[in-house]
Structure formats: C-alpha cells, structure tokens
Design a protein around this motif. Structure first.
Motif, PDB file in Angstrom:
ATOM      1  N   SER A  80      -5.755  99.128  -8.172  1.00  0.00           N
ATOM      2  CA  SER A  80      -4.534  98.585  -7.583  1.00  0.00           C
ATOM      3  C   SER A  80      -4.681  97.104  -7.277  1.00  0.00           C
ATOM      4  N   SER A 126      -4.404  94.580 -10.051  1.00  0.00           N
ATOM      5  CA  SER A 126      -3.055  94.265 -10.544  1.00  0.00           C
ATOM      6  C   SER A 126      -2.434  93.083  -9.796  1.00  0.00           C
ATOM      7  N   LEU A 127      -3.012  92.708  -8.648  1.00  0.00           N
ATOM      8  CA  LEU A 127      -2.475  91.558  -7.903  1.00  0.00           C
ATOM      9  C   LEU A 127      -2.848  90.259  -8.607  1.00  0.00           C
ATOM     10  N   HIS A 132      -2.282  86.349  -7.683  1.00  0.00           N
ATOM     11  CA  HIS A 132      -1.741  85.358  -6.747  1.00  0.00           C
ATOM     12  C   HIS A 132      -2.806  84.287  -6.541  1.00  0.00           C
ATOM     13  N   ALA A 174       2.323  88.773  -0.846  1.00  0.00           N
ATOM     14  CA  ALA A 174       2.343  89.253  -2.233  1.00  0.00           C
ATOM     15  C   ALA A 174       1.804  90.678  -2.319  1.00  0.00           C
ATOM     16  N   ALA A 175       0.762  90.961  -1.548  1.00  0.00           N
ATOM     17  CA  ALA A 175       0.204  92.322  -1.540  1.00  0.00           C
ATOM     18  C   ALA A 175       1.194  93.311  -0.939  1.00  0.00           C
ATOM     19  N   GLN A 190       4.414  93.149  -0.879  1.00  0.00           N
ATOM     20  CA  GLN A 190       5.503  93.393  -1.821  1.00  0.00           C
ATOM     21  C   GLN A 190       5.079  94.335  -2.939  1.00  0.00           C
ATOM     22  N   ALA A 191       3.774  94.372  -3.234  1.00  0.00           N
ATOM     23  CA  ALA A 191       3.248  95.290  -4.256  1.00  0.00           C
ATOM     24  C   ALA A 191       2.860  96.638  -3.670  1.00  0.00           C
ATOM     25  N   GLN A 238       2.044  97.184 -16.885  1.00  0.00           N
ATOM     26  CA  GLN A 238       1.523  96.434 -15.749  1.00  0.00           C
ATOM     27  C   GLN A 238       1.856  94.955 -15.870  1.00  0.00           C
ATOM     28  N   SER A 266       5.531  94.360 -15.245  1.00  0.00           N
ATOM     29  CA  SER A 266       5.892  94.533 -13.837  1.00  0.00           C
ATOM     30  C   SER A 266       5.553  93.292 -13.007  1.00  0.00           C
ATOM     31  N   GLN A 267       4.635  92.468 -13.503  1.00  0.00           N
ATOM     32  CA  GLN A 267       4.261  91.239 -12.807  1.00  0.00           C
ATOM     33  C   GLN A 267       5.016  90.025 -13.340  1.00  0.00           C
TER      34      GLN A 267
END
Length: 655
Positions: A69, A72-73, A75, A131-132, A134-135, A404, A407-408
């Motif tokens: 998970s 996938s961030l 930022h 940002a985290a 929001q995910a 993935q 989605s970003q």
C-alpha cells in the motif's frame, strides 16, 4: 565501532539483489542500512526488521500488505518504498535513500525553533500525511524520528504503515509504546484505534515540541504520560515560551483537542490552516500581539447589524472546523474579534449609511474573499507538487500495475514485451521513465511486460551422427548436455537414437539437450539361461542359433557358454553358437547334498514381474540377485536357478 565486524548483515548480498554497505541507524523495530541495488545500480536504504518481529508470521503478512500500500504513494515529501521481501529469516524494505538527518537530530542540536521555521517544517509533513489520508492510509507514528531533512532542504516522512504492521503481532505492545507514547492520541491510548485525526494530533504534538523544545507531558513511566494525554488538555506553546503568536497557539490547540471530532478532519484540513498561519506570521515578533496580550475591544453595536468581514484570526478558526460563534476559549481575545487596525466606528443603520461607506464595505468584503481564495490557493500549492515521482510498478502483473498507475493520475501505455529468464510472463519488467524519476503530473508511463523466458523447440536430430547433431542443436540456441550410449538393433552404431527432452518440445533457450547414441547391435548375454529361452530371444533378434551339448555340473538345459560372447558387436543374421549342459556324469551330486544342516528355501517365481519388484522379492526370501538386460524391457523373461536353493545363493534374472 566498525559495524562490519559486529553486524553480520553488513557485506551480505540481501535477496541476491541488495549489497549491504554499512549500517545507518538502529531503532526499536528495525535497523537501517545503506545498500547498493545491483540490479538497477542505485543506492538505496534497506530497513531490516528485528528478528523478534520477523519471526511472527502475523507481522510478516501484515508488513507485506502495508508495504504494498505504501509503495503506491507517490509524493515529494514521502520517502518512496521501492521493494519488500524476505531473505531467509530477514524481512526487509528497500526505500529511497535520503542523505541528511532526522528532525530529532535537529531538535537535539538546536532545541526549539523559531515559529516560522517550525511551520515550514510541519507544512510539508502535513502535505505528505494529507496525500496518505486521501489514499486511505494512516501513518500512526508521526514523530521527529520519522521526519527526515535532506541535504538540499527537502522534508521527507518515513515509516508509513510500519506501526500498523506491528499492531498485528502477538507481542506485548509495551516496548513499542515507550518510544512513541509522547505523540499518541487519546483514542490510540484508550482504544488502540487510529484514523486521520490521530495523525493530526501527533502532528500537533510535534509542532508543540518544535516551538517549545520539549513534549507537553513528562512522566516517570510511559503509562503516566499516556494518562495525561487522555485526561489533560495540551497547553498552548506560549504558556512555556513567550512571544509565540496567538494563531500558532490556536493551531496547536485545535490539532491536539482530546475529542477527535473537534480536530481538523485530516492532515489536508490542518495543512490549509497551517498555511494560513504562516501567511500571518510577522517578519518581526512585534507585528502581532502575543498570545497573552489583549486586542482592542470591538465596538459593540446597539442593535443587530450585518456581520463585519472575518479577521484572519476568525478565518483560521473556520479552517480548523471551529464554529464562528463559539471559538476556543483560549483564543477568544485574538480569534473572534477584528484586529485593532481593522476596527471602525460602530456600524450605522442601513438608512444612515452614506454611499462612500457602502463602497468601503463592499471593498472590505471583496478583500476578505480575495484573502480566502489566496489561502486556499496557497494551501493547494503546499499540498500539491507540479512534479511527482514515478511509482514502483515492476514485478507486478501488468493489468494491476496499469490500474495502479492510472489511479495516481498517470497515462499508462503497454510497450512491447521482452524475454526475461527470471520474471514470469505478463509481469512488469521495466517502466519508462524508471521508478523514482520526477515527472509532470499526468505524464505517460510505458510498462514493458516480461514475455517470460525465451523458448525454442528441440530440433530433430535422430539418425544424425554426433557431430552433425551437436551443430543442429547449437543452431537452435541450445546446448548439448549428457551423451550416453545404448545398444540398438535398428539404429546403426554412432547415430542418435533419441534426445531428452524429446524432439519438438519447447524448452528455455540455452538449456541442455541430452543425446542417446546407438552403440550398434550387441550380442545379448544368454549364459546361465535355459536353452529354450535363450534360443527364443536370439531368434527374435535375427541371429542364426546353433547348439552344442556337453556334460557339466550345472543343471541340465542351462546355457554354459556362447560364441560370440555377450556384449560384443555383431550384425543382424550373424551365427551364434550356444553350449548347453546335458547334466553331470553318473555319480555326481549337488554340492549342498554333502553339507548337512544347509539351510534351503524355495526360490520365488518372479518371471514376467517388474524387474525392481522381482529383485525385492528374491532378496526378501534371502537370495542374492544378479540382473541381465537382454531385451531392454522392465519385465523378467527368465530366472535361474529355480526350485529349492541354499539361502544366500545367487539367482540370475533376465529382462
């Protein structure tokens, strides 16, 4: 101390990919190492979990899920997670290497920081947490140790998800709370639950520490500190340090409210408020009143009148989800009332207002709207970045990687597949640009899938001589492995009888193909076999059988010699002379008949049985076994001697 001599992981090639160079840090849950990713030729930081955690299967499962998970961030203020894996008993994360130091190091060196500098560190932390959130991810362990300051001045947050993975362990939590209890929200202490507002609380505690140089609560034990988080309200920073502006007090108070519902809803909401406070901070401390000072009282209208535009203090309260009518008690003097320089005389009734005053009112209202828009834009600017990092999508299914990436916010294209010996088909082999590269938002990322290992068919080389067969196999992109020989009455000597793997089978390129070469027609060895069985076998193979009989001590009808001997090269149709025993002369007797007490046993009849089964049965009966291959089958075609034989004597079987 030289960690190379004390740490066995230093110098180790972790998972066959990461060459560990040195240990950077050691904490309560893991050690961090500087390593070289030899596959991508880049320096990374590798976090290796301590064995007490790695030995817990529940932790390992949760850790792997959280790592996926967090990876996938993408930022600029989040340390990128590249990879996770295990190497024997070692469980590790491969992460972006950030040269610099932790915020804890800065606090130890400098103590408290000026208000503006403290906010300029917290704002990018909030952007990362936002940002985290929001995910759908919660950090759970926001503290100065998990904030890195790079050599070029960038702020990075690390260790997303690790605390959640630790929650899954069967170990006691006491040891884990000692290092982080000072930043835990009341709901984490009492119920063990956390959401985005828990991260907001921890960020508020961290801001308090940056402004004052200490945490709000101290105690002899972790539980005494935890008790105060649950039952006490965090004091405003100005109660400890004079000169801290009132808006900063309000920001800390709202973020650290014991009731989660009264805090900013997530880090993005706190970010907007923090940016607004940053815009208000003076260049010199005298430009704003201190938290303990009183602002000029407002003019009290004799009757209800249209509300004046909100002061910047009031807008902060709105940004922190505080009702306009009931601001926090500790900020009423500065947050609810207009600033002294914005105060006017008591408002007149609408009928007594002059046109100029109307215009002034509209101007002030417009100015207020402009300020709100500016605050929102500035908050967006801090929480967004024009450039983002390409996420790590390799070693994943192409379809999932595409989802993935999209989605970003990236445009994902699928490139031409490429053969790879190590990665399965339809897994992402490479991304263009590479993971970690900074690109504009919405950029195109091309996924290069693996076509799996390249395969080729085994060529037809049967009937070729060995040299020609080797050449054909090399041209097909394969190598010759083991070469063995076998007797054959159909394939001439020196030619290929068969291959292993068989002709036409798809195999990996550059793999081995074994050759079986004909040794030509060999004379079967039929000695000790019965006359009838030997004659039948030789006739079937096309030999011209001639028989001579002679007296011999062996059992009548047994082949005692042959010419040419067994194993010699011959050709089909060649004559073979067998010498057969017609029994001993008169007066002869079996050797064991003169040996009283000789143990005798019946020889099991194993004819037509599987060779291995026949051997096992004869040995179980107490006999030695000798096998002879005359037909190349796995079935016994003859057995000698039979009947009663001394235990331990040799029985010959032919197949």
């Amino acid at each position: 101390m030289d960690t190379t001599l004390t740490d066995p992981i230093v110098g180790h090639l972790l998972d066959g990919r990461y060459r560990v160079e040195s240990r950077i840090a050691r904490g309560g849950m893991a050690s961090v190492y500087l390593a070289l990713d030899i596959r991508l030729d880049r320096t990374v930081a590798v976090k290796v979990m301590h064995h007490t955690l790695a030995e817990d299967p529940q932790f390992v499962r949760r850790f792997i899920g959280e790592a996926r998970s967090v990876a996938s961030l993408s930022h600029p203020n989040i340390v990128q997670v590249f990879d996770q894996g295990t190497d024997g008993k070692l469980v590790y994360l491969s992460m972006e290497y950030v040269p610099g130091r932790t915020l804890r190091d800065v606090l130890r060196e400098r103590g408290r920081l000026p208000a503006r500098e403290a906010l300029e560190i917290v704002i990018p932390v909030l952007a990362a947490l936002g940002a985290a959130h929001q995910a759908g991810l919660i950090h759970r362990d926001v503290k100065p140790e998990n904030v890195l300051l790079t050599d070029n001045g960038r702020v990075k947050v690390v260790d997303f998800g690790l605390a959640r993975a630790v929650e899954a362990t069967n170990q006691t939590k006491t040891g884990m709370m000692i290092g982080t209890i000072g930043y835990m929200s009341p709901e984490q202490v009492t119920a063990g639950v956390a959401d985005a507002r828990s991260d907001v609380y921890s960020a508020g505690i961290m801001l308090f520490e940056l402004l004052t140089g200490r945490q709000p609560y101290e105690g002899e034990t972790p539980m005494s500190v935890a008790y105060r988080h649950v039952h006490d309200s965090v004091p405003v920073p100005s109660a400890l340090v004079e000169g801290i502006p009132a808006p900063l007090d309000a920001l800390v108070a709202a973020a650290t409210d014991r009731d989660p519902a009264k805090r900013p809803s997530d880090a993005t909401a706190m970010l907007v408020a923090a940016v607004q406070v940053h815009r208000q901070l003076p260049k010199t401390p005298q430009q704003l009143p201190k938290a303990g000072a009183h602002a000029a009282p407002p003019a009290t209208p004799a009757q209800p009148a249209p509300a004046e535009p909100y002061s910047t203090g009031q807008m902060l309260a709105v940004g922190l989800n505080t009702p306009r009518q009931n601001p926090p008690a500790n900020v009423t003097r500065t947050m609810v009332h207009p600033r002294p320089d914005m105060l006017t005389a008591a408002p007149e009734t609408p009928r007594s207002r002059k046109p100029g005053i109307f215009r002034a009112g509209w101007f002030v209202a417009g100015l207020a709207l402009l300020m709100v828009a500016g605050i929102a834009l500035t908050g967006w600017w801090f929480s967004q970045s024009r450039n983002v990092k390409v996420p790590e999508l390799t070693d994943r299914n192409v379809t999932l990687a595409k989802q993935q990436g999209e989605s970003q916010g990236f445009v994902i294209k699928i490139g031409k597949a490429r053969f790879d010996d190590h990665l399965d088909k339809n897994m992402v082999l490479e991304t263009q640009p590479a993971a970690g590269s900074e690109v504009a938002r919405g950029s195109v990322i091309t996924l290069i899938p693996s076509a799996g290992p390249e395969t080729v068919p085994v060529p037809k080389v049967e009937g070729m001589d060995e040299a020609t067969a080797r050449d054909a196999i090399a041209k097909a992109g394969l190598d010759v492995g083991r070469v063995s020989k076998v007797a054959s009455d159909t394939v001439p000597r020196g030619l290929v009888v068969r291959t292993n793997p068989v002709v036409g089978k798809q195999v990996r390129k550059n793999s081995d193909v074994n050759l079986v070469i004909s040794a030509g027609l060999l004379m079967p060895d039929v000695t000790q076999m019965t006359r009838d069985q030997a004659q039948q076998i030789l006739t079937q193979k096309g030999f011209n059988v001639q028989i001579d009989e002679t007296a011999d001590d062996t059992e009548p009808g047994t082949v005692i010699a042959q010419d040419p001997p067994g194993g010699s090269e011959t050709v089909a149709g060649a004559p073979v002379r067998l010498t057969v025993s017609k029994g001993p002369d008169q007066g002869w007797h079996w050797p064991w008949e003169n040996q009283p007490g000789q143990n005798m046993a019946n020889v099991p009849d194993v004819r037509f049985k599987n060779v291995q089964d026949a051997e096992n049965e004869l040995k179980a009966a107490g006999f030695k076994v000798k096998t002879r291959d005359v037909l190349g089958t796995q079935r016994v075609v003859d057995e000698r001697p039979m009947g009663q034989q001394p235990i331990g004597s040799q029985i010959t079987i032919w197949h």
